[in-house]
Design a protein around this motif. Structure first.
Motif: not given
Length: 354
Positions: A188, A203, A206-207, A210, A239-240, A242, A267-268
């Motif tokens: 990160r 990206a 981030e994936y 998650d 990001k997906r 919280l 969220s994905d």
């Protein structure tokens, strides 16, 4: 940033990935000897011929050839990446380094055959073949930690922290999670400002954060210390999913309700589709499908941006998944698994498989 040279090298190597018709033939091969004969006529042929001359056991030779192919690919990335991209390439290689350390730790704790474990290790980044063999020759986890410290390895601190947790609980999960958290945090930091040609590196990390958080919830669901431990293991930067949703779902003790909760809060939409098909499966299959989804995402990104880091990232995930599939096919031949059953096991390579 100019990825022209590296991406040209990667595209040439990508042409050496095995196509679907070749994989079909390998699945239908009547045994290990037939499998090796088929691979001898593939891009793995030169590595396989060299390994067959060194090893008397065909399965050992096959593992060595697969490992050599992946090691060559990692060396190309490390050597030919533009200078500004090296931190992002290093972030990708660090996942392989951590996988090697976890494999060695499992062998030292569970007393597995070290020669067999050596066949699963792939030199990458700071852990070359000599370093991996020295670690594999350690007497125990304390010796392994001492070696990492003596080398000034960045993995020394998280390994020692994981070792302390392991001493308290006796669970390798705690040691492995310390390594995972360190690698994700390091990746990160390396990709936080990635933009333009490097954007897909950020990206991807981030994936992976998650995915790690989701798998932590799934693996700890119903455990006595599940909620408290899961909350302490949340990794920032995804990001997906919280943090608030994660902590609420950590209290769930039934896996079916956890999966329902994840499918409604992530969220994905593609990740939700994977979670919707996860009922009744082992956690390993869910993780495989989430990895397959990442490979699919990277393939799409490499088409959208053919001059960026998505191209080498996509290739490395494709190569790694091919290696895992070939190892699975080889094991199936050794244990005479029917082709139909093998195809079902390989089906998790498609994240849309149900």
């Amino acid at each position: 940033m100019d990825f022209g040279f590296l991406n040209a090298r990667v595209r040439a190597r990508r042409a050496r990935l095995l196509g679907g018709s070749v994989l079909d033939a390998l699945v239908e091969a009547p045994g290990l000897d037939a499998l090796i004969a088929l691979l001898g006529g593939s891009p793995y042929g030169p590595h396989l011929a060299s390994a067959m001359a060194r090893y008397g056991d065909p399965s050992e030779a096959l593992d060595a050839a697969l490992r050599a192919m992946l090691s060559d690919d990692l060396a190309v990335l490390d050597r030919d990446a533009p200078a500004g991209a090296r931190p992002c390439i290093g972030a990708l290689l660090s996942f392989r380094e951590a996988a090697n350390l976890k494999t060695i730790a499992r062998v030292l704790v569970k007393g597995g055959e070290r020669a067999a474990a050596a066949r699963l290790l792939v030199p990458a980044g700071s852990l070359d073949d000599r370093a991996l063999r020295r670690l594999l020759g350690a007497g125990d986890l304390d010796d392994m930690a001492a070696l990492l410290s003596s080398w000034g390895s960045p993995y020394a601190r998280p390994f020692r922290a994981g070792l302390e947790a392991f001493a308290r609980t006796g669970s390798l999960f705690d040691l492995e999670r310390e390594l995972d958290a360190f690698v994700l945090s390091r990746a990160r930091a390396a990709t936080a400002r990635a933009a333009g040609a490097l954007e897909e590196a950020r990206a991807t990390v981030e994936y992976l954060i998650d995915k790690t958080n989701i798998m932590t919830l799934v693996k700890l669901c119903g455990e006595t210390r599940g909620r408290e431990l899961a909350v302490s293991l949340f990794v920032e930067g995804g990001k997906r999913l919280l943090r608030g949703d994660y902590e609420e779902l950590a209290a769930e003790t039934r896996r079916d309700r956890l999966l329902d909760g994840l499918a409604s809060r992530v969220s994905d939409r593609h990740m939700r589709a994977v979670l919707d098909t996860a009922y009744g499966e082992e956690a390993i299959f869910l993780e495989e499908r989430l990895d397959a989804l990442l490979a699919w995402r990277l393939d799409r990104a490499s088409v959208v941006d053919p001059l960026g880091i998505a191209v080498p990232y996509a290739y490395m995930y494709a190569r790694t998944r091919e290696l895992k599939n070939l190892r699975l096919i080889a094991r199936a031949k050794i244990f005479a698994m029917p082709a139909r059953q093998l195809r079902r096991a390989l089906g998790v390579a498609d994240w849309r498989a149900v």
